[in-house]
Design a protein around this motif. Sequence first.
Motif, PDB file in Angstrom:
ATOM      1  N   UNK A   1      -1.243  10.022   5.750  1.00  0.00           N
ATOM      2  CA  UNK A   1      -1.427   9.812   7.184  1.00  0.00           C
ATOM      3  C   UNK A   1      -0.784  10.922   8.003  1.00  0.00           C
ATOM      4  N   UNK A   2      -1.307  11.120   9.209  1.00  0.00           N
ATOM      5  CA  UNK A   2      -0.765  12.118  10.126  1.00  0.00           C
ATOM      6  C   UNK A   2       0.364  11.502  10.945  1.00  0.00           C
ATOM      7  N   UNK A   3       1.402  12.285  11.180  1.00  0.00           N
ATOM      8  CA  UNK A   3       2.482  11.842  12.053  1.00  0.00           C
ATOM      9  C   UNK A   3       1.959  11.941  13.488  1.00  0.00           C
ATOM     10  N   UNK A   4       1.944  10.827  14.242  1.00  0.00           N
ATOM     11  CA  UNK A   4       1.252  10.795  15.533  1.00  0.00           C
ATOM     12  C   UNK A   4       1.972  11.473  16.691  1.00  0.00           C
ATOM     13  N   UNK A   5       3.241  11.811  16.532  1.00  0.00           N
ATOM     14  CA  UNK A   5       3.970  12.442  17.632  1.00  0.00           C
ATOM     15  C   UNK A   5       5.324  12.938  17.171  1.00  0.00           C
ATOM     16  N   UNK A   6       5.952  13.766  17.996  1.00  0.00           N
ATOM     17  CA  UNK A   6       7.292  14.250  17.653  1.00  0.00           C
ATOM     18  C   UNK A   6       8.236  13.062  17.533  1.00  0.00           C
ATOM     19  N   UNK A   7       9.109  13.118  16.544  1.00  0.00           N
ATOM     20  CA  UNK A   7      10.014  11.989  16.365  1.00  0.00           C
ATOM     21  C   UNK A   7      11.137  12.271  15.409  1.00  0.00           C
ATOM     22  N   UNK A   8      11.857  11.210  15.092  1.00  0.00           N
ATOM     23  CA  UNK A   8      13.001  11.299  14.201  1.00  0.00           C
ATOM     24  C   UNK A   8      12.890  10.197  13.154  1.00  0.00           C
ATOM     25  N   UNK A   9      13.021  10.570  11.889  1.00  0.00           N
ATOM     26  CA  UNK A   9      12.926   9.600  10.807  1.00  0.00           C
ATOM     27  C   UNK A   9      14.141   8.674  10.875  1.00  0.00           C
ATOM     28  N   UNK A  10      13.882   7.378  10.970  1.00  0.00           N
ATOM     29  CA  UNK A  10      14.987   6.413  11.035  1.00  0.00           C
ATOM     30  C   UNK A  10      15.075   5.556   9.781  1.00  0.00           C
ATOM     31  N   UNK A  11      14.057   5.684   8.926  1.00  0.00           N
ATOM     32  CA  UNK A  11      14.077   4.923   7.677  1.00  0.00           C
ATOM     33  C   UNK A  11      13.156   5.583   6.663  1.00  0.00           C
ATOM     34  N   UNK A  12      13.642   5.722   5.428  1.00  0.00           N
ATOM     35  CA  UNK A  12      12.816   6.250   4.365  1.00  0.00           C
ATOM     36  C   UNK A  12      12.973   7.743   4.135  1.00  0.00           C
ATOM     37  N   UNK A  13      12.222   8.232   3.165  1.00  0.00           N
ATOM     38  CA  UNK A  13      12.213   9.647   2.781  1.00  0.00           C
ATOM     39  C   UNK A  13      10.798  10.002   2.377  1.00  0.00           C
ATOM     40  N   UNK A  14      10.307  11.167   2.811  1.00  0.00           N
ATOM     41  CA  UNK A  14       8.938  11.562   2.491  1.00  0.00           C
ATOM     42  C   UNK A  14       8.808  13.073   2.452  1.00  0.00           C
ATOM     43  N   UNK A  15       7.792  13.527   1.730  1.00  0.00           N
ATOM     44  CA  UNK A  15       7.442  14.945   1.689  1.00  0.00           C
ATOM     45  C   UNK A  15       6.363  15.171   2.748  1.00  0.00           C
ATOM     46  N   UNK A  16       6.589  16.157   3.636  1.00  0.00           N
ATOM     47  CA  UNK A  16       5.698  16.363   4.778  1.00  0.00           C
ATOM     48  C   UNK A  16       5.076  17.759   4.730  1.00  0.00           C
ATOM     49  N   UNK A  17       3.760  17.815   4.903  1.00  0.00           N
ATOM     50  CA  UNK A  17       3.030  19.089   4.962  1.00  0.00           C
ATOM     51  C   UNK A  17       3.030  19.564   6.412  1.00  0.00           C
ATOM     52  N   UNK A  18       3.739  20.678   6.696  1.00  0.00           N
ATOM     53  CA  UNK A  18       3.837  21.219   8.053  1.00  0.00           C
ATOM     54  C   UNK A  18       3.028  22.496   8.219  1.00  0.00           C
ATOM     55  N   UNK A  19       2.079  22.735   7.314  1.00  0.00           N
ATOM     56  CA  UNK A  19       1.333  23.996   7.327  1.00  0.00           C
ATOM     57  C   UNK A  19       0.544  24.187   8.618  1.00  0.00           C
ATOM     58  N   UNK A  20       0.130  23.080   9.273  1.00  0.00           N
ATOM     59  CA  UNK A  20      -0.608  23.213  10.527  1.00  0.00           C
ATOM     60  C   UNK A  20       0.236  23.860  11.609  1.00  0.00           C
TER      61      UNK A  20
END
Length: 681
Positions: free
Chosen positions: A139-158
């Motif tokens: 899924x796409x991250x819908x807006x600028x934010x701060x992770x408050x729970x969990x851990x994930x690998x994020x593709x920032x190539x865009x």
Amino acid sequence: MSSTASQTKRKSMLSGDIVKQAIVQSFLKLNPVTMMKNPVMFVVEIGTFIVLLMTVLPGYFGTQDRIGFNLTVFLILLFTVLFANFAEALAEGRGKAQADSLKKSKQEIQANKVVGSGIKVVPSTELRKGDIVTVAQGEMIPGDGEVIEGLASVDESAITGESAPVIKEAGGDFSSVTGGTRVVSDAIRVRITSDPGESFIDRMISLVEGASRQKTPNEIALNTLLITLTLIFLIVVVTLKPIAGFVNVELDTAVLIALLVCLIPTTIGALLSAIGIAGMDRVTQFNVLAMSGKAVEAAGDINTIILDKTGTITFGNRMASEFIPVGGASTGEAATWAAVSSVKDETPEGRSVLELMKKQNLVYEASLAEGGEFIDFKAETRMSGIDLKDGRKVRKGAVDAVVRWVQEQGGTVPADLKANGDAIATEGGTPLAVAVDGKIYGLIYLKDTVKPGMKERFDTLRQMGIKTIMCTGDNPLTAATIAKEAGVDGFIAESKPEDKIAVIRKEQAEGKLVAMTGDGTNDAPALAQADVGLAMNSGTIAAKEAANMVDLDSDPSKIIEVVGIGKQLLMTRGALTTFSIANDIAKYFAIIPAMFMLAIPQMEALNIMKLGSPLSAVLSALIFNAVIIPLLIPLAMKGVKYRPMSSTKLLSRNLFVYGLGGVVVPFIGIKIIDLVVHVWI
């Protein structure tokens, strides 16, 4: 940014579409409301309009016998204004091309908004600051934010152009996420930190399009100087009319307008805006988002750079640098068992052991590890290793952990183990003990390695007159060792956040401009205090909001390149200003004698260029004035090449190359044009 992505972006900046759009914008910018933003070229446009009226209404102005001359002057003036508009439009077009590529990553995204104990799917445009959303794999991250729970690998190539995903997790310095990026593994819960239209991508699009670009203090000061010079030459040209009448020389309005355009600083006036936009563009092409042109200029004036050691000067991963035998073992034995224990160890430390073996030309029997069972590192055991198929057990890990394991095997501890381990620790390194069954063979000395080429880069900064200060949490002995190896000018050991602010304020109190990099919340105060604060895109929101630049690639050492780009911007503006003013001086002494020599024969001595006639002199200077602008556009776009040197040497070089060149080039150019024009008229 990857080199391929960077090359693709730079190639797109030179596309034919940008040139076509710039040509169209050159005509649209003829709107007087737009032209008034550039007072020097606005004066040229007014002169162009007056000459046009003299051409189409010759009877009203009494210039029936000068229609051909007036038409020629009008066309040359028109092209002068168009070339100036083209330079600015070309620079703006490059920024808009970058913005278009960013807009592709900004799209309508469905967001999983947390409402009470449930989830509601809403468009991303409905999200507001403070809302909480969940983002799962794919899924796409819908807006600028701060992770408050969990851990994930994020593709920032865009955003960054870098294909490698990055790890984002709640808490710490890597919790910030950007809207439009994609989660490629696991799931996270994010608190939105910006309202629609205020996201990181929105701000970046606005900045690279030039919509938010304001003139910098230096630009405003230079613009004021250009306006002053224009007014002075306007007064001079106006007073020439009665002076000419006094000596029986007829000067009509078209000639005076042509003379005015030649004498006012049209060259730098035409290119000034383009230079500023292109400077911002070069920073953006380097994958750095500057919040203002002032930040880029400030980077060019930097006197001191504050740098974190870990990740900036050093790799941040402790690497094997030496094998130290203990208990009577040989270096070869210690190295062999260290390598065997690392054959299947994929950690940076494990790989560095094998790299050190190659570097020192040491060999070992890799077959020893074949068929063995690798033992992963665990926090409880603080060791890793391998159980060989012949029954022997090899372990590598923290000294105290390995000592306990050896003792459990019934072995003894070498008398020199503690002394060697303490020596490594005292120097700021990390000792790893290597043992086989009940015997400890040696220690692996792990230390943080200085990045290749850093010493040369700091030498370059020193040539620029910039002092470098390293901040580190290491003890003074280790800090001094790293500082000497890296070649920095000073260091702060056992550094705390308040120490960075203190050193920045101390330097600023001495009248110096200071730059620093950072990524954590604890860096935010120092980033805000510094004249140039470069925050990492991977860092916290607090750090990015406090800084006036954000590095999308999250490379702390990029501040060095940013300083170079800032200096190039200042140097380009200074060089072209010098060239332009020198041009005006040369044109003044080339034209005035030719205009008056018919009535005042004695002025023939000053006509050193031997121009054919007053009319050919004016037309030749006017043509040269128009042609020099497009010839300098590539230099304004690309920037003058910066060579590290002291300010005194740089000033001397600029005065020689662009000052002397600005005097000589128009003399040669006007003479060549005059040879053609004189025959034509």
